[in-house]
Design a protein around this motif. Structure first.
Motif, PDB file in Angstrom:
ATOM      1  N   PRO A 223       0.800  -1.231   0.000  1.00  0.00           N
ATOM      2  CA  PRO A 223       0.000   0.000   0.000  1.00  0.00           C
ATOM      3  C   PRO A 223       0.831   1.280   0.000  1.00  0.00           C
ATOM      4  CG  PRO A 223      -0.958  -1.596   1.494  1.00  0.00           C
ATOM      5  CD  PRO A 223       0.342  -2.186   1.021  1.00  0.00           C
TER       6      PRO A 223
ATOM      7  N   THR B  42       4.934   2.075   6.280  1.00  0.00           N
ATOM      8  CA  THR B  42       3.744   1.530   6.936  1.00  0.00           C
ATOM      9  C   THR B  42       4.165   0.225   7.632  1.00  0.00           C
ATOM     10  OG1 THR B  42       3.152   0.482   4.841  1.00  0.00           O
ATOM     11  CG2 THR B  42       1.994   2.525   5.396  1.00  0.00           C
ATOM     12  N   PRO B  43       3.515  -0.100   8.748  1.00  0.00           N
ATOM     13  CA  PRO B  43       4.064  -1.170   9.587  1.00  0.00           C
ATOM     14  C   PRO B  43       4.012  -2.567   8.982  1.00  0.00           C
ATOM     15  CG  PRO B  43       2.000  -0.325  10.500  1.00  0.00           C
ATOM     16  CD  PRO B  43       2.374   0.589   9.374  1.00  0.00           C
ATOM     17  N   VAL B  44       2.851  -2.958   8.428  1.00  0.00           N
ATOM     18  CA  VAL B  44       2.746  -4.331   7.907  1.00  0.00           C
ATOM     19  C   VAL B  44       3.707  -4.519   6.725  1.00  0.00           C
ATOM     20  CG1 VAL B  44       1.199  -6.042   6.885  1.00  0.00           C
ATOM     21  CG2 VAL B  44       0.358  -4.558   8.709  1.00  0.00           C
ATOM     22  N   CYS B  45       3.748  -3.517   5.851  1.00  0.00           N
ATOM     23  CA  CYS B  45       4.649  -3.592   4.679  1.00  0.00           C
ATOM     24  C   CYS B  45       6.101  -3.713   5.121  1.00  0.00           C
ATOM     25  CB  CYS B  45       4.516  -2.346   3.815  1.00  0.00           C
ATOM     26  SG  CYS B  45       2.885  -2.119   3.126  1.00  0.00           S
TER      27      CYS B  45
ATOM     28  N   ARG C   5      -2.754  -5.546  -1.363  1.00  0.00           N
ATOM     29  CA  ARG C   5      -1.593  -6.450  -1.403  1.00  0.00           C
ATOM     30  C   ARG C   5      -1.823  -7.509  -2.475  1.00  0.00           C
ATOM     31  NH1 ARG C   5       1.192  -4.849   2.964  1.00  0.00           N
ATOM     32  NH2 ARG C   5      -0.098  -4.024   4.630  1.00  0.00           N
TER      33      ARG C   5
ATOM     34  N   ALA D 154      -5.065  -4.569   2.825  1.00  0.00           N
ATOM     35  CA  ALA D 154      -3.920  -3.868   3.416  1.00  0.00           C
ATOM     36  C   ALA D 154      -3.651  -4.322   4.847  1.00  0.00           C
ATOM     37  CB  ALA D 154      -4.171  -2.366   3.379  1.00  0.00           C
TER      38      ALA D 154
HETATM   39  C1  BEZ Z   1       0.602  -1.400   6.642  1.00  0.00           C
HETATM   40  O1  BEZ Z   1       1.368  -1.736   5.751  1.00  0.00           O
HETATM   41  O2  BEZ Z   1       0.900  -1.497   7.807  1.00  0.00           O
HETATM   42  C2  BEZ Z   1      -0.751  -0.868   6.305  1.00  0.00           C
HETATM   43  C3  BEZ Z   1      -0.924  -0.100   5.169  1.00  0.00           C
HETATM   44  C4  BEZ Z   1      -2.170   0.415   4.908  1.00  0.00           C
HETATM   45  C5  BEZ Z   1      -3.237   0.126   5.751  1.00  0.00           C
HETATM   46  C6  BEZ Z   1      -3.041  -0.676   6.875  1.00  0.00           C
HETATM   47  C7  BEZ Z   1      -1.789  -1.172   7.148  1.00  0.00           C
END
Ligand code: BEZ
Length: 212
Positions: free
Chosen positions: A39, A43-46, A123, A142
């Protein structure tokens, strides 16, 4: 907006990336490829996904799969973010990240799903075969980080079934028994698969993984 389906030819593109200008087909050469979108930078998850993907690179290399990420920020932002990924995930990002600020590649690959988010990519995962056809499409929201073990597992299945008359059952992993495809008879299967064929039902025939 493009719609991409299994069996379609992967659209070629030339784009800026964390390692400079990159052409998809030149980058893939005659190997397999995995293209996965994120996304946004920082960003945390990425951040966790890219760190994990870097640690899996040897496994993708073993399978002759070139890795390519994408996010809708610019190359200088990617390179700043990569420093954070390396630091926080204890790794070195070791594959390019496409800089898709103008959403050209995201549009080409239908990576923006407006009802999920108008501007950021979801994703997406595309697996591309050596003949440049799309063999797998998976879309995660995301909020859910991808499982890279599953991506390797599905590549093992794609590569096995591309070259052998078999399919892989639920939860299959490399080395486990596989299914004989329905288009060949059990007699024919017994000629092909020297390790043996077990007929559980006329339509359900198992054989040991021919590559194990
Ligand atoms: C993430 O990568 O952490 C993330 C990006 C967009 C929305 C929610 C999480």
């Amino acid at each position: 907006m493009a719609t991409i389906r299994l069996g379609d030819t992967a659209p070629d593109f030339t784009a800026d990336s964390s390692v400079g200008t990159l052409n998809l087909y030149d980058y893939l050469g005659d190997g397999w490829g995995i293209l996965f979108s994120h996304p946004a930078d920082f960003t945390p998850v990425c951040t966790t996904e890219l760190g994990t993907a870097s640690k899996f690179k040897d496994e993708f290399d073993k399978r002759n799969v070139k890795m390519l990420a994408l996010s809708v920020d610019g190359a200088s932002s990617h390179n700043e973010w990569i420093k954070d990924i390396n630091e926080t995930q204890d790794t070195q990002v070791n594959f390019p990240i496409i800089a898709d600020e103008d959403r050209k590649v995201s549009d080409l690959y239908d990576m923006i799903h407006p009802k999920a988010d108008n501007t950021l990519t979801v994703r997406s995962v595309y697996i591309i075969a050596p003949d440049k056809t799309i063999k797998l499409i998976i879309t995660y929201p995301a909020s859910t980080g991808r499982n890279f073990h599953e991506l390797l597992r599905v590549i093992d299945s794609l590569q096995l079934t591309a070259y052998n008359k078999v399919a892989t059952p639920a939860n299959w992993e490399h080395g486990e028994d596989v299914v004989v495809i329905p288009s060949i008879s059990t007699d024919e299967a017994r000629q092909i698969f020297k390790k043996g064929v077990t007929e559980i039902k006329p339509y359900l025939r198992m054989t040991p993984d021919p590559t194990a």
